[in-house]
Design an enzyme around this catalytic site. Structure first.
Site, PDB file in Angstrom:
ATOM      1  N   ARG A 161       0.833  -1.207   0.000  1.00 40.94           N
ATOM      2  CA  ARG A 161       0.000   0.000   0.000  1.00 40.94           C
ATOM      3  C   ARG A 161       0.869   1.259   0.000  1.00 40.94           C
ATOM      4  O   ARG A 161       1.870   1.319   0.709  1.00 40.94           O
ATOM      5  CB  ARG A 161      -0.928   0.002   1.213  1.00 40.94           C
ATOM      6  CG  ARG A 161      -1.995  -1.070   1.156  1.00 40.94           C
ATOM      7  CD  ARG A 161      -2.846  -1.074   2.414  1.00 40.94           C
ATOM      8  NE  ARG A 161      -2.075  -1.432   3.601  1.00 40.94           N
ATOM      9  CZ  ARG A 161      -2.601  -1.562   4.814  1.00 40.94           C
ATOM     10  NH1 ARG A 161      -3.897  -1.331   4.998  1.00 40.94           N
ATOM     11  NH2 ARG A 161      -1.849  -1.899   5.833  1.00 40.94           N
TER      12      ARG A 161
ATOM     13  N   ASP B 144       0.958   5.628   0.316  1.00 39.13           N
ATOM     14  CA  ASP B 144       0.246   6.709   0.989  1.00 39.13           C
ATOM     15  C   ASP B 144      -0.183   7.798   0.004  1.00 39.13           C
ATOM     16  O   ASP B 144       0.203   7.790  -1.165  1.00 39.13           O
ATOM     17  CB  ASP B 144       1.128   7.326   2.077  1.00 39.13           C
ATOM     18  CG  ASP B 144       1.431   6.346   3.203  1.00 39.13           C
ATOM     19  OD1 ASP B 144       0.576   5.479   3.480  1.00 39.13           O
ATOM     20  OD2 ASP B 144       2.524   6.444   3.788  1.00 39.13           O
TER      21      ASP B 144
ATOM     22  N   ARG C 222      10.333   7.551   3.694  1.00 42.63           N
ATOM     23  CA  ARG C 222      10.306   9.009   3.784  1.00 42.63           C
ATOM     24  C   ARG C 222      11.028   9.501   5.032  1.00 42.63           C
ATOM     25  O   ARG C 222      11.694  10.539   5.000  1.00 42.63           O
ATOM     26  CB  ARG C 222       8.865   9.506   3.763  1.00 42.63           C
ATOM     27  CG  ARG C 222       8.179   9.310   2.405  1.00 42.63           C
ATOM     28  CD  ARG C 222       6.685   9.554   2.490  1.00 42.63           C
ATOM     29  NE  ARG C 222       6.399  10.881   3.025  1.00 42.63           N
ATOM     30  CZ  ARG C 222       5.224  11.245   3.523  1.00 42.63           C
ATOM     31  NH1 ARG C 222       4.219  10.360   3.574  1.00 42.63           N
ATOM     32  NH2 ARG C 222       5.029  12.461   3.976  1.00 42.63           N
TER      33      ARG C 222
END
Length: 265
Positions: free
Chosen positions: A52, A54, A199
């Site tokens: 998945r 974001d 990130r």
């Protein structure tokens, strides 16, 4: 009719979507893909993905699977589906898989790339696909600092507070930082990732590349297992999920290898 398991590789621009996962309050990539598949299948279709992403994060070859008893040519699940998709989403290929294949649970590795525009002026037409750092980065320092992450570790310092994973142990297979002209790229492959992991570690590497932190700071963060000690989370625009990897017996095409192969109609 016998059910078949179909796998797709999907490319998408994450800008304008609230991430991959279907949600009731906003438009997701999963919902967009399922809507288009439903147009071809003429019935509801549920897809399962390799990883998945974001809000704002992109994908070059997200692998998904779904089951169907319909007899459709594979072109219907690629070219046909593309004719119904938002222009920011595209299916690369479709393939019939073994019934024990699972896009998520069969994957043994996943790869991401974070691209940073490293110049004084901000990006313009590519603003939705790049991070930006105006201070000159030392990519050699960033690469050196990142190598401490290779191997199996507790990555608690690099997971968001919203992360729902049962534990923070992951195996980093490789990480590299290199420059191509005014772009600095962080490329990471691991058996799995925590929420915002790439990130967050990119944000830490940026601090090292700017000279705000020493090279050995990354080792201190890894050992400390404290998210509050780590740097800021890099924005989502620069992050792209490249592709997952699978055992060879499943025969899943390697998208990076496919890009290097001459196209034949």
């Amino acid at each position: 009719m016998t059910e078949k398991r179909i796998a797709l590789a999907v490319e998408y621009d994450g800008e304008g979507f609230c991430g991959w996962q279907r949600q009731p309050h906003c438009h997701s990539v999963q919902a967009e893909l399922e809507r288009a598949l439903g147009q071809i299948a003429q019935e509801p279709v549920t897809v399962y993905c390799a990883g998945r992403t974001d809000t704002g994060v992109h994908a070059a070859a997200q692998v998904v699977h779904f089951d169907t008893s319909l007899d459709r040519p594979l072109r219907a699940w690629s070219f046909g589906v593309n004719s119904h998709l938002d222009r920011r989403v595209s299916v690369h290929w479709a393939a019939v898989m073994r019934p024990d294949f699972h896009a998520r649970f069969s994957a043994t590795r996943r790869s991401y790339r974070y691209t940073i525009l490293n110049r004084a002026t901000r990006p313009g037409y590519q603003a939705g696909t790049l991070g930006w750092e105006r201070v000159q980065l030392n990519e050699q320092r960033m690469h050196e600092a990142a190598q401490v992450l290779v191997g199996e570790h507790d990555f608690s310092s690099f997971r968001s507070a919203e992360c729902q994973a049962n534990h923070a142990i992951r195996r980093m297979l490789r990480i590299s930082v290199h420059r191509v002209e005014d772009r600095v790229m962080v490329e990471v492959t691991a058996n799995g990732f925590l929420h915002n992991m790439v990130r967050i570690l990119t944000g830490c590497l940026l601090a090292i590349g700017r000279g705000d932190r020493p090279v050995d700071w990354m080792a201190d963060l890894l050992e400390g297992r404290d998210r509050t000690a780590a740097g800021v989370t890099a924005p989502p625009q620069g992050l792209c999920f490249l592709q997952p990897g699978y055992p060879v017996e499943f025969g899943v095409p390697d998208f990076e290898a496919m890009k290097a192969t001459p196209w034949h109609p």
